[in-house]
Design a protein around this motif. Structure first.
Motif, PDB file in Angstrom:
ATOM      1  N   GLU A 336       0.852  -1.202   0.000  1.00 53.69           N
ATOM      2  CA  GLU A 336       0.000   0.000   0.000  1.00 53.69           C
ATOM      3  C   GLU A 336       0.882   1.243   0.000  1.00 53.69           C
ATOM      4  OE1 GLU A 336      -3.707   1.013   2.509  1.00 53.69           O
ATOM      5  OE2 GLU A 336      -2.097   1.873   3.695  1.00 53.69           O
ATOM      6  N   CYS A 337       0.530   2.238  -0.821  1.00 53.07           N
ATOM      7  CA  CYS A 337       1.155   3.559  -0.745  1.00 53.07           C
ATOM      8  C   CYS A 337       0.086   4.548  -0.306  1.00 53.07           C
ATOM      9  CB  CYS A 337       1.698   4.004  -2.102  1.00 53.07           C
ATOM     10  SG  CYS A 337       3.177   3.112  -2.584  1.00 53.07           S
ATOM     11  N   ARG A 338       0.426   5.360   0.671  1.00 50.49           N
ATOM     12  CA  ARG A 338      -0.508   6.404   1.106  1.00 50.49           C
ATOM     13  C   ARG A 338      -0.273   7.643   0.259  1.00 50.49           C
ATOM     14  NH1 ARG A 338      -1.067   6.537   7.632  1.00 50.49           N
ATOM     15  NH2 ARG A 338      -0.878   4.290   8.008  1.00 50.49           N
ATOM     16  N   ILE A 339      -1.342   8.142  -0.349  1.00 47.50           N
ATOM     17  CA  ILE A 339      -1.220   9.338  -1.173  1.00 47.50           C
ATOM     18  C   ILE A 339      -1.774  10.530  -0.389  1.00 47.50           C
ATOM     19  CG2 ILE A 339      -1.759  10.401  -3.404  1.00 47.50           C
ATOM     20  CD1 ILE A 339      -0.058   7.709  -3.494  1.00 47.50           C
ATOM     21  N   ASN A 340      -0.914  11.517  -0.182  1.00 49.16           N
ATOM     22  CA  ASN A 340      -1.297  12.699   0.596  1.00 49.16           C
ATOM     23  C   ASN A 340      -1.293  13.940  -0.278  1.00 49.16           C
ATOM     24  OD1 ASN A 340      -1.289  11.161   3.010  1.00 49.16           O
ATOM     25  ND2 ASN A 340       0.932  11.402   3.159  1.00 49.16           N
ATOM     26  N   ALA A 341      -2.221  14.865   0.012  1.00 52.30           N
ATOM     27  CA  ALA A 341      -2.178  16.179  -0.626  1.00 52.30           C
ATOM     28  C   ALA A 341      -1.158  17.003   0.157  1.00 52.30           C
ATOM     29  CB  ALA A 341      -3.552  16.837  -0.591  1.00 52.30           C
ATOM     30  N   GLY A 393       0.056  -8.993  -5.757  1.00 49.25           N
ATOM     31  CA  GLY A 393       0.694  -9.762  -6.819  1.00 49.25           C
ATOM     32  C   GLY A 393       1.085 -11.121  -6.293  1.00 49.25           C
ATOM     33  N   SER A 394       1.445 -12.020  -7.210  1.00 49.41           N
ATOM     34  CA  SER A 394       1.776 -13.357  -6.711  1.00 49.41           C
ATOM     35  C   SER A 394       3.136 -13.369  -6.023  1.00 49.41           C
ATOM     36  CB  SER A 394       1.705 -14.382  -7.843  1.00 49.41           C
ATOM     37  OG  SER A 394       2.475 -13.937  -8.925  1.00 49.41           O
ATOM     38  N   THR A 395       4.029 -12.442  -6.422  1.00 54.45           N
ATOM     39  CA  THR A 395       5.319 -12.342  -5.733  1.00 54.45           C
ATOM     40  C   THR A 395       5.545 -10.886  -5.351  1.00 54.45           C
ATOM     41  OG1 THR A 395       6.506 -11.794  -7.759  1.00 54.45           O
ATOM     42  CG2 THR A 395       6.331 -14.143  -7.196  1.00 54.45           C
ATOM     43  N   ARG A 396       6.556 -10.647  -4.511  1.00 59.60           N
ATOM     44  CA  ARG A 396       6.856  -9.277  -4.102  1.00 59.60           C
ATOM     45  C   ARG A 396       7.278  -8.446  -5.310  1.00 59.60           C
ATOM     46  NH1 ARG A 396      11.063  -6.132  -1.849  1.00 59.60           N
ATOM     47  NH2 ARG A 396      10.229  -4.602  -0.394  1.00 59.60           N
ATOM     48  N   LEU A 397       8.065  -9.035  -6.185  1.00 59.83           N
ATOM     49  CA  LEU A 397       8.531  -8.277  -7.349  1.00 59.83           C
ATOM     50  C   LEU A 397       7.358  -7.888  -8.255  1.00 59.83           C
ATOM     51  CD1 LEU A 397      11.023  -7.045  -8.548  1.00 59.83           C
ATOM     52  CD2 LEU A 397      11.338  -9.121  -9.923  1.00 59.83           C
ATOM     53  N   ARG A 402       3.745  -3.798 -10.207  1.00 58.46           N
ATOM     54  CA  ARG A 402       2.340  -3.407 -10.345  1.00 58.46           C
ATOM     55  C   ARG A 402       2.109  -2.044  -9.697  1.00 58.46           C
ATOM     56  NH1 ARG A 402      -1.320  -8.430  -9.800  1.00 58.46           N
ATOM     57  NH2 ARG A 402      -0.942  -8.508 -12.045  1.00 58.46           N
ATOM     58  N   MET A 403       2.753  -1.828  -8.545  1.00 58.76           N
ATOM     59  CA  MET A 403       2.605  -0.527  -7.881  1.00 58.76           C
ATOM     60  C   MET A 403       3.220   0.575  -8.741  1.00 58.76           C
ATOM     61  SD  MET A 403       1.387   1.243  -5.426  1.00 58.76           S
ATOM     62  CE  MET A 403       1.074   0.392  -3.867  1.00 58.76           C
ATOM     63  N   ARG A 404       4.363   0.313  -9.337  1.00 58.25           N
ATOM     64  CA  ARG A 404       4.973   1.323 -10.222  1.00 58.25           C
ATOM     65  C   ARG A 404       3.993   1.721 -11.317  1.00 58.25           C
ATOM     66  NH1 ARG A 404      10.658  -1.739 -11.433  1.00 58.25           N
ATOM     67  NH2 ARG A 404      11.647  -1.415  -9.411  1.00 58.25           N
ATOM     68  N   ARG A 405       3.421   0.720 -11.990  1.00 56.35           N
ATOM     69  CA  ARG A 405       2.543   1.058 -13.115  1.00 56.35           C
ATOM     70  C   ARG A 405       1.240   1.683 -12.628  1.00 56.35           C
ATOM     71  NH1 ARG A 405      -2.533  -1.076 -13.375  1.00 56.35           N
ATOM     72  NH2 ARG A 405      -2.582  -3.311 -13.048  1.00 56.35           N
ATOM     73  N   ALA A 406       0.757   1.286 -11.451  1.00 61.16           N
ATOM     74  CA  ALA A 406      -0.468   1.908 -10.912  1.00 61.16           C
ATOM     75  C   ALA A 406      -0.215   3.395 -10.650  1.00 61.16           C
ATOM     76  CB  ALA A 406      -0.905   1.209  -9.627  1.00 61.16           C
ATOM     77  N   LEU A 407       0.942   3.684 -10.057  1.00 60.70           N
ATOM     78  CA  LEU A 407       1.249   5.095  -9.754  1.00 60.70           C
ATOM     79  C   LEU A 407       1.495   5.886 -11.042  1.00 60.70           C
ATOM     80  CD1 LEU A 407       3.539   4.558  -6.618  1.00 60.70           C
ATOM     81  CD2 LEU A 407       1.167   5.380  -6.640  1.00 60.70           C
ATOM     82  N   GLU A 408       2.000   5.203 -12.072  1.00 58.76           N
ATOM     83  CA  GLU A 408       2.187   5.874 -13.375  1.00 58.76           C
ATOM     84  C   GLU A 408       0.834   6.217 -14.007  1.00 58.76           C
ATOM     85  OE1 GLU A 408       4.707   2.998 -15.310  1.00 58.76           O
ATOM     86  OE2 GLU A 408       6.354   3.516 -13.948  1.00 58.76           O
ATOM     87  N   ILE A 425      10.234   5.558  -4.495  1.00 56.03           N
ATOM     88  CA  ILE A 425      10.513   4.561  -3.445  1.00 56.03           C
ATOM     89  C   ILE A 425      10.420   3.153  -4.059  1.00 56.03           C
ATOM     90  CG2 ILE A 425       9.685   3.542  -1.272  1.00 56.03           C
ATOM     91  CD1 ILE A 425       8.772   6.385  -0.440  1.00 56.03           C
ATOM     92  N   MET A 426       9.460   2.960  -4.969  1.00 63.34           N
ATOM     93  CA  MET A 426       9.267   1.646  -5.608  1.00 63.34           C
ATOM     94  C   MET A 426      10.448   1.272  -6.519  1.00 63.34           C
ATOM     95  SD  MET A 426       6.575   0.351  -4.404  1.00 63.34           S
ATOM     96  CE  MET A 426       6.389   1.289  -2.886  1.00 63.34           C
ATOM     97  N   HIS A 427      11.322   2.253  -6.819  1.00 61.94           N
ATOM     98  CA  HIS A 427      12.498   1.967  -7.643  1.00 61.94           C
ATOM     99  C   HIS A 427      13.781   1.917  -6.825  1.00 61.94           C
ATOM    100  CE1 HIS A 427       9.685   3.169 -10.809  1.00 61.94           C
ATOM    101  NE2 HIS A 427      10.457   2.491 -11.641  1.00 61.94           N
ATOM    102  N   ASP A 428      13.700   2.249  -5.559  1.00 66.24           N
ATOM    103  CA  ASP A 428      14.918   2.287  -4.754  1.00 66.24           C
ATOM    104  C   ASP A 428      15.484   0.873  -4.600  1.00 66.24           C
ATOM    105  OD1 ASP A 428      16.550   3.924  -2.568  1.00 66.24           O
ATOM    106  OD2 ASP A 428      16.119   1.897  -1.820  1.00 66.24           O
TER     107      ASP A 428
END
Ligand code: ADP
Length: 465
Positions: A336-341, A393-397, A402-408, A425-428
């Protein structure tokens, strides 16, 4: 089952509760402040009542107004959500006295766990490991000094009534203790009206691991696995995931059992969270228990397939838990990523404003909990959380990709948000490897912000003809 539930909250969590109620055929009564006339929760509930002006003290914290609304609309139960009145034992008592079922534990349990020093003692007495430190509250800074010498620096001074990191100070040596004590105590008095303090040894490079627990009125207590919430900034969580890379199956079973023992010792009923810090050597220590549904509860919902809010409603109706411990299976990986204004480039200053355009991500394994819509004006009076983006997702990777593309895919226009930061953060590399502790954000923030601003420039250049 319950017939009609008043939801004493706003924003995404109010929607979350409305949705669970609708699926169970329960009517909902929303309450809203004058600043929330156009808010989704007021529109999606069966009925909505205005309870006062924008300021939370006059509306969402106004116990009399909320109780009158519940009684006038003939509700049989009240769901407090998180924040606002959700951990106020007197309010829980008042609901019950008014003949309403309070969807959460009793006022007594909230009171017991609301003092972090007392909760610590309770856990300790039940045999759950706690961080080395004080037995109960401390009298004054001199007593803290003596104790700090015994447990060894660095230590944490903590307010019993504390929350959100307030009333807490790290002390690295004897010379800094007196001042930190007074600072932490005044902050605790200012924020919580209570200056009671206790002390814990600071665990170096810990992970924040919490266990979701669920308990019914029949005395069954189960845990639903952990959430790793170590990606925090100033003790505010930004990213949560389950399962944690830091736990072996054995450690998970041991910590889960400790969480159940702590909940049992408190006489817990409903949904709750037992928080631990996990040291790099695998030792874990209870730090506190939250007596409400948490922001990050959907992580556990995606991981286990259980609906925690429906479970809360079942329990409040007097039904037993719908699952036994052996039925609980954690599948795949959830983030989960929390999105804040808020504007990370301006010290995370809240950035409320009008949502001029909104596009939410979708597709396989994506869930978004939000009360935003195109044209919605985020009011400046409340928390800056505007959305929670979750992926399974079925694995952590796979979950990370999936999170990267969702945020994109996600577009929120009208004010700055932390979406670009979450994406980075998802690319770190350390995040991707799962090698992180609660110091992650502090260590990485400057670099991540540089990268974010470099990305902004690139995007800007692209747009220049
Ligand atoms: P609050 O109620 O204000 O959120 P907590 O006691 O839950 O305070 O602690 C907040 C965060 O501080 C935890 O998530 C953890 O990262 C860190 N923390 C708390 N206690 C310790 C400790 N003894 N050692 C190291 N880190 C700690």
């Amino acid at each position: 089952m319950l017939k009609r539930v008043l939801i004493a909250n706003r924003g995404e969590i109010a929607l979350r509760i409305i949705r669970a109620c609708r699926e169970l055929g329960i009517e909902t009564v929303a309450v809203y402040s004058t600043a929330d006339e156009g808010a989704l929760h007021a529109q999606l509930a069966t009925r909505a009542l205005c309870i006062g002006p924008a300021r939370a003290a006059d509306s969402y914290l106004n116990q009399d107004a909320i109780l009158s609304a519940a009684l006038a609309s003939e509700c049989d139960a009240l769901h407090p959500g998180y924040g606002f009145l959700s951990e106020n034992p007197d309010f829980a008592d008042r609901c019950v006295q008014a003949g309403l079922k309070y969807i959460g534990p009793s006022g007594d349990v909230i009171r017991k766990m609301g003092s972090k020093a007392a909760a610590r003692t309770l856990a300790q007495n039940a045999g759950v490991p706690v961080v080395p430190g004080s037995d109960g509250p401390l009298k004054d800074w001199k007593q803290a000094l003596t104790l700090a010498e015994q447990v060894g620096y660095p230590v944490l001074l903590k307010a019993s009534a504390g929350g959100g990191g307030r009333g807490m100070r790290q002390v690295d040596g004897a010379e800094a203790l007196e001042r930190a004590w007074h600072e932490a105590q005044s902050e605790a008095v200012a924020c919580f009206g209570d200056g009671e303090m206790y002390l814990e040894k600071l665990i170096l490079h810990p992970r924040h691991i919490e266990f979701q627990i669920m308990a019914d009125q029949q005395g069954h207590v189960i845990h639903l696995g952990e959430r790793d919430c170590s990606i925090q900034r100033r003790r505010q969580k930004l990213v949560e995931e389950s399962p944690s890379k830091a736990l072996t199956p054995e450690l998970r079973a041991e910590m889960g059992q400790a969480a159940v023992v702590a909940a049992r010792a408190a006489g817990y009923v409903g949904a709750g969270t037992v928080e631990f810090v996990l040291a790099p050597d695998g030792a874990f220590y209870f730090i506190e228990m939250n007596t409400r549904i948490q922001v990050e509860h959907p992580v556990t919902e995606l991981a286990t397939g259980m609906d925690l809010v429906k479970e809360q409603l079942r329990i409040a109706s007097g039904l037993p838990l719908s699952a036994e411990q052996a039925d609980v299976q954690v599948s795949g990986h959830t983030i989960e990523c929390r999105i804040n204004a808020e504007d990370p480039q301006q010290d995370f200053k809240p950035s409320p404003g009008t949502t001029t355009f909104l596009h939410l991500p979708g597709g396989p394994g994506v869930r978004v909990d939000t009360a935003l819509y195109s044209g919605y004006e985020v009011p400046p009076y409340y928390d800056s959380l505007v959305a929670k983006v979750l992926v399974h997702g079925s694995t952590r990777l796979e979950a990370i990709r999936r999170m990267r593309r969702a945020l994109e895919e996600m577009i929120v226009e009208g004010y700055p948000t932390n979406i670009p930061l979450a994406h980075l953060i998802m690319h770190d590399p350390d995040f991707v490897k799962g090698r992180y502790d609660t110091g992650f954000m502090e260590q990485k923030l400057t670099r991540l912000l540089e990268l974010a601003s470099a990305c902004d420039h690139l995007m800007g250049d692209e747009e220049t003809p």
